[in-house]
Design a protein around this motif. Structure first.
Motif, PDB file in Angstrom:
ATOM      1  N   TRP A  43       0.859  -1.212   0.000  1.00 19.14           N
ATOM      2  CA  TRP A  43       0.000   0.000   0.000  1.00 19.14           C
ATOM      3  C   TRP A  43       0.887   1.251   0.000  1.00 19.14           C
ATOM      4  N   TRP A  47       0.975   4.220  -2.836  1.00 22.14           N
ATOM      5  CA  TRP A  47       0.568   5.590  -2.479  1.00 22.14           C
ATOM      6  C   TRP A  47       1.702   6.329  -1.766  1.00 22.14           C
ATOM      7  N   LEU A  79      -6.038   9.602  -4.719  1.00 22.95           N
ATOM      8  CA  LEU A  79      -6.332   8.828  -3.517  1.00 22.95           C
ATOM      9  C   LEU A  79      -7.620   9.310  -2.842  1.00 22.95           C
ATOM     10  N   GLN A  82     -10.585   7.424  -3.602  1.00 18.73           N
ATOM     11  CA  GLN A  82     -10.529   5.971  -3.370  1.00 18.73           C
ATOM     12  C   GLN A  82     -10.293   5.637  -1.902  1.00 18.73           C
ATOM     13  N   ALA A  86      -9.144   1.894  -1.856  1.00 21.09           N
ATOM     14  CA  ALA A  86      -7.679   1.690  -1.919  1.00 21.09           C
ATOM     15  C   ALA A  86      -7.179   0.776  -0.812  1.00 21.09           C
TER      16      ALA A  86
END
Ligand code: FES
Length: 331
Positions: A43, A47, A79, A82, A86
C-alpha cells in the motif's frame, strides 16, 4: 477533536518524510500480523508521499492536469477518490471505519515518532473490536498516511463508510491458507514437469480472480491468454486483468504488488530493477532483493503460484516530475 488538535496531528505527520514512514514500517513490521505484513508495504508503494507532493505542488492551479500529463499518469491516481477502495486488499479493511474514526480522534497521541502513534491507534481499534492489535497495525499505519495525504475534511466526510467490498475472509488463517494453496494440473500433475501450469491470483477477493500461467510465462502474457477484456474494471486492461501496453518494460503500466509467492517468480534482472527505479515504483523494495514485493508483470516469469494486487495507477513518478517542474520553471 478540535481544529487546533487536528492541525497539531497533521502538522506532526507533515513533518515526516517518506523515509520516516518506511522506517516506522521497518520497526513495526515484525509485529504486524502476517496476513497484512506485505500488504501494508505494498500500500505504501502504491501511495507514496512523492505522488501526493507532486500533484499538490502543481505550479498552475488552473491546470491541475498539467503535472499529471507531464508525469504520464494513467488510471486513477487520486487517492481522495478511493479512500474506501484503496484499502480493500488489506485484511484490516474489515475494521476500516473504526480505524478512520480512531485516526480522527488521535490528536493527543503523537509522541514524537510515528511508530508509537500507529501502535496507539492499533491498540485502541483492537480493544474496541476485541481483536489482537497486530491484525490492525498495518491498516492503522495506512489510515494515518491516508489522513496525511487527503487531509481532515475528506477523511471526516468518509468517517461512517466502510471499506469497499468485496473483502478478504474474516478469518485471517483462511486468508493465509488460500495464499498457500497449491495449484494442480489434475491427476497427472507429477508427469507435467516443465509443462506445468501455475495459479496467478490477481484478485484474491473474487472467486474468478485467478488465471493460469504456463511454467516460465510472464504474468502479463499469461493474463492476456485469458482472452478476456477487463476494461469494465479499468480502461488500462484491454487484454487480461493486468494493465499492459508495451510488454517490454517500457511503459510502466503493469506494476503489481506480490502478496504471496514472490519467490515463485524468476529473479529480478538489472533491467527490471532499473525500470522500477525510473518509474519511482521501487520505494519499498530492498535494494538487493532478487524477489521483491513490487514487480513489473511483463518481466516476471512464473515458476510457481503467486497472489498479487494491482496498482490503480501508473506513471513516471520521479524523473518526469523533476523534468516537468524544470520545464514549468518551478524547480
Ligand atoms: S507492459 Fe509496459 S512495462 Fe510491462
Amino acid at each position: 477533536m478540535t481544529v487546533m488538535e487536528t492541525t497539531r496531528l497533521l502538522g506532526f505527520l507533515e513533518e515526516r518524510s517518506q523515509v520516516d514512514w518506511l522506517r516506522a514500517l521497518d520497526e513495526l513490521g515484525p509485529t504486524i500480523h502476517p496476513v497484512d505484513r506485505d500488504a501494508t508495504r505494498i500500500w505504501f508503494a502504491f501511495w507514496p508521499l512523492e505522488l501526493r507532493d507532486a500533484l499538490a505542488g502543481s505550479p498552475d492551479p488552473k491546470e491541475p492536469m498539467k503535472i499529471a500529463r507531464l508525469m504520464d499518469l494513467e488510471g486513477n491516481w487520486r487517492l481522495e477518490e478511493q479512500i474506501d477502495s484503496a484499502v480493500s486488499f488489506l485484511y484490516g479493511a474489515h475494521f476500516w471505519t473504526r480505524v478512520k474514526n480512531s485516526v480522527l480522534g488521535e490528536a493527543d497521541a503523537t509522541s514524537g515518532s510515528l511508530a508509537p502513534t500507529i501502535r496507539s491507534i492499533a491498540q485502541k481499534v483492537g480493544a474496541a473490536e476485541r481483536i489482537d492489535p497486530s491484525l490492525v497495525l498495518g491498516i492503522a499505519a495506512v489510515g494515518l498516511m491516508l489522513f496525511r495525504q487527503v487531509g481532515f475534511e475528506r477523511l471526516e466526510r468518509s468517517k461512517d463508510t466502510s471499506a469497499a467490498p468485496p473483502l478478504l475472509p474474516r478469518d485471517p488463517a483462511k486468508v493465509l491458507a488460500g495464499r498457500d494453496r497449491k495449484s494442480s494440473d489434475g491427476l497427472f500433475t507429477f508427469l507435467k514437469g516443465v509443462n506445468r501450469k501455475w495459479d496467478v491470483r490477481w484478485e484474491e477477493k473474487r472467486t474468478d480472480g485467478v488465471f493460469r500461467a504456463i511454467n516460465g510465462q510472464d504474468i502479463a502474457m499469461a493474463g492476456g491468454d485469458t482472452g478476456s477484456d477487463y476494461r469494465h474494471l479499468d480502461y488500462r486492461r484491454p487484454a487480461g486483468p493486468v494493465p499492459v501496453e508495451c510488454r517490454v518494460g517500457s511503459c510502466g503500466y503493469c506494476w503489481v504488488g506480490l502478496l504471496a509467492g514472490r519467490e515463485n517468480l524468476t529473479s529480478m534482472t538489472s533491467f527490471e530493477r532499473e525500470r522500477l527505479r525510473y518509474f519511482g515504483y521501487d520505494t519499498v523494495n530492498a535494494p538487493d532483493d532478487a524477489n521483491p514485493l513490487i514487480r513489473l508483470a511483463c518481466q516476471a516469469q512464473c515458476q510457481g503460484d503467486v497472489t498479487l494486487t494491482i496498482s490503480p495507477w501508473n506513471g513516471e513518478l520521479e524523473r518526469r516530475h523533476d523534468q516537468g517542474r524544470k520545464k514549468l520553471g518551478t524547480a
